[in-house]
Structures are given as C-alpha cells and as structure tokens.
Design a protein around this motif. Structure first.
Motif, PDB file in Angstrom:
ATOM      1  N   LYS A 175      -4.210  -8.244 -17.814  1.00 54.85           N
ATOM      2  CA  LYS A 175      -4.235  -8.412 -19.195  1.00 54.85           C
ATOM      3  C   LYS A 175      -3.238  -9.271 -19.741  1.00 54.85           C
ATOM      4  N   SER A 176      -2.064  -9.301 -19.752  1.00 54.14           N
ATOM      5  CA  SER A 176      -1.024 -10.248 -20.262  1.00 54.14           C
ATOM      6  C   SER A 176      -1.585 -11.689 -20.235  1.00 54.14           C
ATOM      7  N   PHE A 177      -2.088 -12.103 -18.833  1.00 54.24           N
ATOM      8  CA  PHE A 177      -2.744 -13.449 -19.139  1.00 54.24           C
ATOM      9  C   PHE A 177      -3.815 -13.808 -20.065  1.00 54.24           C
ATOM     10  N   ILE A 178      -4.716 -12.746 -19.964  1.00 51.39           N
ATOM     11  CA  ILE A 178      -5.860 -12.978 -20.624  1.00 51.39           C
ATOM     12  C   ILE A 178      -5.578 -12.585 -22.195  1.00 51.39           C
ATOM     13  N   LYS A 179      -4.675 -12.067 -22.664  1.00 53.01           N
ATOM     14  CA  LYS A 179      -4.096 -11.947 -24.009  1.00 53.01           C
ATOM     15  C   LYS A 179      -3.374 -13.576 -24.268  1.00 53.01           C
ATOM     16  N   THR A 180      -2.765 -14.044 -23.355  1.00 55.29           N
ATOM     17  CA  THR A 180      -2.059 -15.384 -23.776  1.00 55.29           C
ATOM     18  C   THR A 180      -3.391 -16.163 -24.161  1.00 55.29           C
TER      19      THR A 180
END
Length: 237
Positions: free
Chosen positions: A41-46
């Motif tokens: 999730k965190s990576f995708i949001k970046t």
C-alpha cells in the motif's frame, strides 16, 4: 509470512448459484492478492498512479479493494474481463461497496469493459498506465479451453484453465501489459509453483527488461501461490 497482521477490510460481494456457474468466485488466490496489495500500500501510494488496470476482474473484488482502501481519490481504475457476466458482476461489486460509503466520501472513477487481455485499449493507452494487476488463468491443463472433461467447456473455464504449465495465457498477456505500462509502471502477477516461475521471470527480464520480486507466498490446499511484482526502477523508490 502468514503471521503478518492484515487489517484492510475485504469488499462485500454476493454470488448466487447462477453466478457460480459463470463467474470465478473469490478464493485463496484472490485473498492472497489482496494481502499482497495491502503489504504494498505505501509503495503504491508513492506512485500516485493516474490509471490502475485490472485484467480479468472476475468478481471485481480486487479493483474494489484498491478503490476502497488506498486513498487514491484521483486515480482512474479500469477493469476488464473477456466474460460479459464477470463485467456485470464487477460493476455490481463496486456499486454494492460504494453504496455503503458516507455521502461525503469521494468514490474513485471505475471503468469496466469487455476485453481480451486489454487488447482494445493498447493504441489509446499505449505507455499510459501506471499499474496493472492480473490474476490469470494459471492452472495447468491440456489446453486453455480444457476443464478436464473433453467437450465440456464453458466460459468459466477461461478463468482458470492455463494450458501447458498453466502459463499460456500469462505469456500471451505480456506484450500487451508491457506496452500499456508507463516507463516507471509496475505490474503484479499471481503465479503458482507449477507455472515454472523462474522461467517466466527470466523471460520477462530478458525480453522486456523488467526486474521482479516476490511480494507474498502462501500454500493453499493443493498449490503454492505467489504474488510477483515486476518493475523497471527500484522496487522501493
């Protein structure tokens, strides 16, 4: 890795007896995919993706999961399936979950259309999609229309019958996937141990210059499943 604490809610979905005859119902592979996306999730949001595409949306649970839980209000989601009934079910799942949201909550745009491996959008969206997810037909079968009973094929078999090594549809999809992705685009692919994963990863590396890493691995009842991320830049950029 099953000790990880997954907290994002699974979308609501409804299947009746008729649906089960024509549409792939969410199963172990679907839930593994959602867990892997939660880890990412965190990576995708970046990435701040403008467009996310799901190939073979089936029930619509994966696209709905992303649209509900990832705070990607400005992302345009696209979901395709070769099965018209699956496209209808995807729409139903999205609207069912959107109807549960408070009125003031923004609902990301979702476009759903009938298509075979996103073939119809290549010319229009060439190198314009930031992220693709694909839970392909991966079960090894005699051919891609085989369900183990000669002459007894129907459309639901397309959702799981993967042909030789379970990888015929996977290889067939790769030209389309790599043509649709932006330079920094990524795609997530579900594979099983029978697919000869190293061969697939090496093929994608050598022909399309994508690196890869396993996001999540899990043993199901009679198979070992993997979610693999493919990328050109560093996976944690």
């Amino acid at each position: 890795m099953d000790f990880l604490d997954f907290k994002l809610p699974t979308p609501i979905y409804k299947f009746d007896k008729n649906d089960l005859q024509h549409i792939y119902e969410p199963s172990e592979d679907t839930f593994l995919f959602m867990d892997a996306l939660e880890l990412e999730k965190s990576f995708i949001k970046t990435l701040e993706p403008t467009i996310i595409l799901e190939i073979g949306s089936g029930s619509g649970v994966l696209t709905t999961f992303l649209a509900l839980n990832f705070d990607l209000d400005n992302t345009h989601f696209m979901a395709t399936d070769i099965n018209p009934l699956a496209c209808v079910k995807t729409s139903e799942t999205i609207h069912l979950n959107y109807s549960q949201l408070p009125l003031k909550v923004k609902r990301p745009k979702v476009s759903i259309f009938i298509d075979d491996l996103a073939q119809s959008i290549i010319d229009r969206l060439n190198y314009n999609i930031d992220m693709i997810i694909f839970n392909p037909p991966y079960v090894p079968t005699h051919d891609i229309t085989d369900n183990g009973q000669s002459g007894d094929f129907n459309i639901i078999n397309r959702s799981w019958a993967g042909g030789l090594n379970g990888s015929e549809i996977i290889f067939k999809s790769l030209d389309n996937i790599t043509r649709l992705l932006t330079h920094n685009g990524i795609f997530y692919l579900l594979l099983c141990a029978d697919n000869d994963i190293d061969n697939i990863k090496n093929y994608i590396k050598n022909k399309f210059h994508f690196n890869s890493c396993i996001v999540l691995k899990r043993r199901a009842i009679n198979e070992i499943l993997y979610i693999v991320k493919f990328y050109k830049t560093h996976p944690f950029m």
